[in-house]
Design a protein around this motif. Structure first.
Motif, mmCIF file in Angstrom:
data_model
loop_
_atom_site.group_PDB
_atom_site.id
_atom_site.type_symbol
_atom_site.label_atom_id
_atom_site.label_comp_id
_atom_site.label_asym_id
_atom_site.label_seq_id
_atom_site.Cartn_x
_atom_site.Cartn_y
_atom_site.Cartn_z
ATOM 1 N N ALA A 448 8.218 -19.722 -8.305
ATOM 2 C CA ALA A 448 9.478 -19.083 -7.918
ATOM 3 C C ALA A 448 9.384 -17.569 -8.068
ATOM 4 C CB ALA A 448 10.622 -19.632 -8.764
ATOM 5 N N ARG A 449 8.752 -17.085 -9.140
ATOM 6 C CA ARG A 449 8.605 -15.638 -9.320
ATOM 7 C C ARG A 449 7.735 -15.034 -8.219
ATOM 8 N NH1 ARG A 449 8.087 -17.060 -14.843
ATOM 9 N NH2 ARG A 449 5.828 -16.657 -14.872
ATOM 10 N N LEU A 450 6.690 -15.735 -7.837
ATOM 11 C CA LEU A 450 5.848 -15.244 -6.749
ATOM 12 C C LEU A 450 6.612 -15.175 -5.428
ATOM 13 C CD1 LEU A 450 2.549 -17.155 -7.601
ATOM 14 C CD2 LEU A 450 2.819 -14.662 -7.555
ATOM 15 N N GLY A 453 8.853 -12.103 -5.197
ATOM 16 C CA GLY A 453 8.207 -10.799 -5.287
ATOM 17 C C GLY A 453 8.263 -10.038 -3.978
ATOM 18 N N GLU A 454 7.658 -8.873 -3.979
ATOM 19 C CA GLU A 454 7.594 -8.050 -2.776
ATOM 20 C C GLU A 454 6.154 -7.596 -2.560
ATOM 21 O OE1 GLU A 454 8.415 -6.569 0.632
ATOM 22 O OE2 GLU A 454 9.964 -7.605 -0.523
ATOM 23 N N PRO A 455 5.429 -8.192 -1.596
ATOM 24 C CA PRO A 455 5.920 -9.230 -0.681
ATOM 25 C C PRO A 455 5.954 -10.596 -1.359
ATOM 26 C CG PRO A 455 3.603 -8.829 -0.282
ATOM 27 C CD PRO A 455 4.020 -7.828 -1.327
ATOM 28 N N PRO A 456 6.738 -11.519 -0.805
ATOM 29 C CA PRO A 456 6.714 -12.875 -1.351
ATOM 30 C C PRO A 456 5.338 -13.506 -1.159
ATOM 31 C CG PRO A 456 8.601 -12.547 0.110
ATOM 32 C CD PRO A 456 7.695 -11.377 0.306
ATOM 33 N N VAL A 457 4.871 -14.207 -2.182
ATOM 34 C CA VAL A 457 3.603 -14.937 -2.109
ATOM 35 C C VAL A 457 3.907 -16.414 -2.244
ATOM 36 C CG1 VAL A 457 1.379 -15.358 -3.226
ATOM 37 C CG2 VAL A 457 2.254 -13.016 -3.052
ATOM 38 N N VAL A 458 3.447 -17.204 -1.288
ATOM 39 C CA VAL A 458 3.678 -18.649 -1.303
ATOM 40 C C VAL A 458 2.343 -19.339 -1.563
ATOM 41 C CG1 VAL A 458 4.580 -20.642 -0.054
ATOM 42 C CG2 VAL A 458 5.558 -18.368 0.350
ATOM 43 N N GLY A 459 2.239 -20.004 -2.703
ATOM 44 C CA GLY A 459 1.040 -20.769 -3.019
ATOM 45 C C GLY A 459 1.334 -22.255 -2.991
ATOM 46 N N ARG A 460 0.519 -23.030 -3.660
ATOM 47 C CA ARG A 460 0.782 -24.464 -3.780
ATOM 48 C C ARG A 460 0.541 -24.885 -5.232
ATOM 49 N NH1 ARG A 460 -4.456 -24.741 -1.089
ATOM 50 N NH2 ARG A 460 -5.960 -25.972 -2.291
ATOM 51 N N ILE A 461 1.118 -25.994 -5.612
ATOM 52 C CA ILE A 461 0.945 -26.517 -6.963
ATOM 53 C C ILE A 461 -0.045 -27.669 -6.907
ATOM 54 C CG2 ILE A 461 2.079 -27.634 -8.925
ATOM 55 C CD1 ILE A 461 4.603 -26.094 -8.225
ATOM 56 N N ASP A 478 -5.102 -8.629 0.322
ATOM 57 C CA ASP A 478 -5.679 -8.857 -1.008
ATOM 58 C C ASP A 478 -5.003 -8.000 -2.079
ATOM 59 O OD1 ASP A 478 -7.351 -10.727 -0.005
ATOM 60 O OD2 ASP A 478 -9.198 -9.594 -0.257
ATOM 61 N N GLU A 479 -4.849 -6.722 -1.804
ATOM 62 C CA GLU A 479 -4.275 -5.812 -2.804
ATOM 63 C C GLU A 479 -2.840 -6.208 -3.134
ATOM 64 O OE1 GLU A 479 -3.367 -1.019 -3.302
ATOM 65 O OE2 GLU A 479 -4.800 -1.729 -1.802
ATOM 66 N N ALA A 480 -2.046 -6.521 -2.116
ATOM 67 C CA ALA A 480 -0.657 -6.910 -2.348
ATOM 68 C C ALA A 480 -0.581 -8.210 -3.141
ATOM 69 C CB ALA A 480 0.078 -7.053 -1.020
ATOM 70 N N LEU A 481 -1.476 -9.154 -2.832
ATOM 71 C CA LEU A 481 -1.465 -10.433 -3.562
ATOM 72 C C LEU A 481 -1.781 -10.219 -5.033
ATOM 73 C CD1 LEU A 481 -2.542 -13.902 -2.667
ATOM 74 C CD2 LEU A 481 -3.841 -12.829 -4.506
ATOM 75 N N VAL A 482 -2.791 -9.426 -5.332
ATOM 76 C CA VAL A 482 -3.169 -9.198 -6.731
ATOM 77 C C VAL A 482 -2.020 -8.529 -7.477
ATOM 78 C CG1 VAL A 482 -4.709 -7.913 -8.239
ATOM 79 C CG2 VAL A 482 -5.644 -9.175 -6.291
ATOM 80 N N ALA A 483 -1.352 -7.559 -6.838
ATOM 81 C CA ALA A 483 -0.218 -6.882 -7.477
ATOM 82 C C ALA A 483 0.922 -7.866 -7.743
ATOM 83 C CB ALA A 483 0.257 -5.726 -6.600
ATOM 84 N N ALA A 484 1.167 -8.765 -6.788
ATOM 85 C CA ALA A 484 2.242 -9.739 -6.962
ATOM 86 C C ALA A 484 1.914 -10.709 -8.094
ATOM 87 C CB ALA A 484 2.464 -10.499 -5.653
ATOM 88 N N VAL A 485 0.651 -11.121 -8.192
ATOM 89 C CA VAL A 485 0.236 -12.027 -9.272
ATOM 90 C C VAL A 485 0.383 -11.324 -10.611
ATOM 91 C CG1 VAL A 485 -1.721 -13.249 -10.262
ATOM 92 C CG2 VAL A 485 -1.286 -13.396 -7.810
ATOM 93 N N ARG A 486 -0.050 -10.074 -10.689
ATOM 94 C CA ARG A 486 0.045 -9.332 -11.952
ATOM 95 C C ARG A 486 1.509 -9.234 -12.397
ATOM 96 N NH1 ARG A 486 -2.680 -5.217 -10.564
ATOM 97 N NH2 ARG A 486 -4.636 -5.670 -11.652
ATOM 98 N N ALA A 487 2.421 -8.949 -11.462
ATOM 99 C CA ALA A 487 3.836 -8.842 -11.808
ATOM 100 C C ALA A 487 4.414 -10.176 -12.236
ATOM 101 C CB ALA A 487 4.613 -8.289 -10.608
ATOM 102 N N ALA A 488 4.025 -11.256 -11.541
ATOM 103 C CA ALA A 488 4.573 -12.575 -11.887
ATOM 104 C C ALA A 488 4.080 -13.056 -13.235
ATOM 105 C CB ALA A 488 4.197 -13.584 -10.786
ATOM 106 N N LEU A 489 2.831 -12.758 -13.568
ATOM 107 C CA LEU A 489 2.273 -13.200 -14.857
ATOM 108 C C LEU A 489 2.810 -12.379 -16.026
ATOM 109 C CD1 LEU A 489 -1.464 -13.816 -13.908
ATOM 110 C CD2 LEU A 489 0.303 -15.537 -14.299
ATOM 111 N N ALA A 490 3.274 -11.153 -15.723
ATOM 112 C CA ALA A 490 3.737 -10.268 -16.798
ATOM 113 C C ALA A 490 5.106 -10.636 -17.319
ATOM 114 C CB ALA A 490 3.741 -8.825 -16.302
ATOM 115 N N VAL A 491 5.852 -11.468 -16.593
ATOM 116 C CA VAL A 491 7.212 -11.821 -17.008
ATOM 117 C C VAL A 491 7.181 -12.724 -18.228
ATOM 118 C CG1 VAL A 491 9.328 -12.972 -16.309
ATOM 119 C CG2 VAL A 491 8.080 -11.551 -14.672
#
Length: 491
Positions: A448-450, A453-461, A478-491
Motif C-alpha cells: 500500500a505504501r508503494l 508513493g510518487e510515482p506509484p509502484v505496483v508489485g506483487r505479493i 530504475d532510479e524512481a523505483l529505488v527511491a520509492a522503495v527506500r521511502a516505503a521501507l523507511a516508514v
C-alpha cells in the motif's frame, strides 16, 4: 440525504467549531489549489470535507481542530491535483497488464502521437491530389505487407473488430465465383425475400464460446451483431462434420475463436481453420477468425509455446482475421481486421465503422509500431517484446543492481528466482524465468505504501513478501523505483 448543519447539545457545540467554507476555500487558494483544480472543484471538495466531519461528529466522534481539517483538506486536494490517471511503475512482472494499461508504447510511437496531436494532419486529405483522402490507408499498407492480407482496417479494440466483422458480413454471402456446391440454395440477405424467416446464423464450436475480461462474451457479441448463434460439437471436441451438419439456409458465417485466456488439454480436438475455409468455399460462407491477442512474431523461440501468427491465419484463407493492437503487437489500444478486399470493403461501408473508428493519434502510434516490425527491430524497440525477450541473467543483474543502490536502506531485502507472466489474456499459464527483489516487512502495508508513493509502484505479493520484478520495469524507471522503495521501507 444532506447532513444537518446544526444539532442540539454537545454535538451542536462541536459542529459550531467547524471552520467556515470560505476560510477553507481561501486556504486552498493560498496553497495554489484553486489555480490547479479550478474554483468549482475546490468548493466541491471543501463541502464534501465539511459534510464528512459533520457526519462523524453526529455519530459521536470528536471534532478535529480547524487546523487539522484544513491540513487534511489540502492533502486531499494535492492528491486530486495529481490527476486520476497517473503513470505507475509496473513491477508485477505481468508484461501485458490489463489493469495497468496493457502495452507500453515505444519511444517512436509516443513521438508520433505527439506530432499528430500537436496540430493538423492529413488524416483524411490526399496531399498529392489535393482532395479528400482515406483515413484507413495510413495503417493499411504496412498491415498488408506484414500479414499478407489483401486489405486491412483498424477500429478501437478487438471486441469492436469482432462485432463489426459479424455485423458487416451478415447481409449477403461472399462472392465465391465458380464456387459452391450443386443443390445448395444461394443465401439471401435477411429480410430480402429469404424463403425461411429468421436471423442469419453464425456457427461456432461450443468449446470456443469464451468470456474474456470485462464480461465480454462471444454469445453476447453475436446477439448484438444481429446474428443467431449455432453451437456445434462439444466442449472438448469439435470436428468439421459438426460444422457441415449445422449449415442451413440462414447460415452466413463460420466463426473460429482463439481461447485467449484459458487452455483445454487432454482429449481435445478443434476443427483446423483450413478445414473451415474449405467448407466456407464450398458452401459460400464467410470465415471469420477471432485471434484474440494476435502476434506477428513466432512465440516458441521465447519459451511461450506455439501461438498461431496473423500471417499463418491469413495464409490459411480466412476472410477476416481479428486481433488486438495493444497486446502482443505492442501498440495502442485498437482492434485490427485483416483479410480479403471484399470482406474489408464491407466492413468499411458498415454504419458501425464510423462509431468504432480510431483517431489520428491512435493511427500515428499504430503506424509507428508497425514500422518497428517492418524494420526488423521489434525485439529491441517494442517494449512488450523487449520485456518478453529479456534474458534471465540480465534480469538478475538488474535486480541486484537495485539492491546495491539501496545500500543500508535495503537491509532485509533479497534477490531470488521467480517467474513472470505474459498476462493480458495472452498465453494463459505461460510464465518466464526471472529474478525479483523481495522486500521485508508486512506485505499488505508495504504494498500500500508503494502504491501511494510518487510515482506509484505496483508489485506483487509472493510467499508473504512484496516482490518487484525487473522484467516489466522500464529502463528509465530504475532510479524512481529505488527511491520509492527506500521511502516505503523507511516508514
Amino acid at each position: 440525504m444532506t447532513t444537518p448543519k446544526f444539532a442540539p447539545g454537545p454535538a451542536g457545540a462541536a459542529l459550531r467549531g467547524l471552520p467556515r467554507t470560505d476560510r477553507l476555500v481561501e486556504a486552498a487558494d493560498q496553497a495554489g489549489m484553486v489555480e490547479k483544480l479550478g474554483h468549482g472543484a475546490v468548493l466541491e471538495a471543501v463541502r464534501a470535507e465539511l459534510d464528512r466531519h459533520r457526519a462523524a461528529v453526529l455519530a459521536g466522534d470528536p471534532c478535529p481542530s480547524p487546523e487539522a481539517i484544513e491540513a487534511g483538506l489540502l492533502d486531499r486536494l494535492r492528491e486530486d491535483a495529481r490527476g486520476s490517471l497517473r503513470p505507475v511503475v509496473n513491477a508485477t512482472g505481468v508484461v501485458i497488464h490489463t489493469n495497468l494499461g496493457r502495452a507500453p508504447l515505444s519511444d517512436d510511437a509516443i513521438a508520433a502521437m505527439g506530432r499528430a496531436a500537436r496540430g493538423y494532419t492529413n488524416l483524411e486529405y490526399d496531399l498529392v491530389a489535393g482532395e479528400r483522402g482515406d483515413r484507413y490507408g495510413h495503417a493499411e499498407a504496412p498491415l498488408c505487407r506484414l500479414t499478407g492480407a489483401e486489405a486491412a482496417v483498424a477500429v478501437n479494440n478487438n471486441a469492436s473488430a469482432v462485432m463489426l466483422a459479424l455485423a458487416a458480413l451478415m447481409d449477403a454471402p461472399p462472392d465465391r465465383s465458380g464456387g459452391g456446391e450443386a443443390g445448395v440454395r444461394p443465401l439471401a440477405a435477411p429480410g430480402r425475400g429469404e424463403a425461411e424467416p429468421g436471423l442469419p446464423e453464425v456457427i461456432v464450436s461450443r468449446g470456443q464460446l469464451v468470456e474474456i475480461g470485462g464480461g465480454f462474451r462471444i454469445p453476447d457479441v453475436l446477439r448484438r451483431s444481429g446474428a443467431a448463434l449455432v453451437e456445434v460439437g462439444t466442449t472438448n471436441r469439435t470436428y468439421l462434420r459438426d460444422h457441415e451438419a449445422a449449415v442451413g439456409p440462414r447460415t452466413r458465417i463460420l466463426l473460429a475463436v482463439h481461447r485467449s485466456n484459458f487452455r483445454l488439454s487432454g482429449f481435445v480436438h478443434d476443427t483446423p481453420l483450413e478445414e473451415l475455409v474449405d467448407l466456407g468455399r464450398r458452401r459460400a460462407l464467410w470465415v471469420v477468425d477471432d485471434l484474440g491477442s494476435g502476434t506477428l512474431l513466432e512465440t516458441a523461440p521465447f519459451g511461450l509455446g506455439i501461438e498461431p501468427t496473423v500471417q499463418e491465419r491469413i495464409r490459411a484463407g480466412a476472410d477476416l482475421v481479428c486481433f488486438s493492437g495493444d497486446k502482443l503487437l505492442g501498440g495502442p489500444q485498437s482492434g485490427i481486421l485483416c483479410g480479403t478486399r471484399e470482406a474489408i470493403a464491407r466492413v468499411k461501408r458498415h454504419p458501425l465503422m464510423r462509431a468504432l473508428r480510431v483517431d489520428k493519434v491512435t493511427l500515428a502510434a499504430l503506424s509507428a509500431t508497425l514500422a518497428h516490425y517492418e524494420r526488423g527491430e521489434a525485439l529491441e524497440k517494442v517494449p512488450v517484446w523487449r520485456a518478453i525477450a529479456a534474458a534471465p541473467e540480465a534480469l538478475e543483474a538488474r535486480a541486484r543492481g537495485w539492491l546495491a543502490v539501496l545500500g543500508a536502506a535495503g537491509a532485509g531485502c533479497a534477490v531470488r528466482p521467480s517467474r513472470s507472466a505474459v498476462g493480458g489474456g495472452s498465453l494463459p499459464e505461460v510464465t518466464l524465468p526471472t529474478s525479483v527483489l523481495a522486500l521485508p516487512g508486512p506485505p499488505d502495508a508495504l504494498a500500500a505504501r508503494l502504491r501511494r508513493g510518487e510515482p506509484p509502484v505496483v508489485g506483487r505479493i509472493e510467499e508473504d513478501r512484496v516482490v518487484l520484478d525487473p522484467r516489466t520495469v522500464l529502463p528509465a524507471e530504475d532510479e524512481a523505483l529505488v527511491a520509492a522503495v527506500r521511502a516505503a521501507l523507511a516508514v
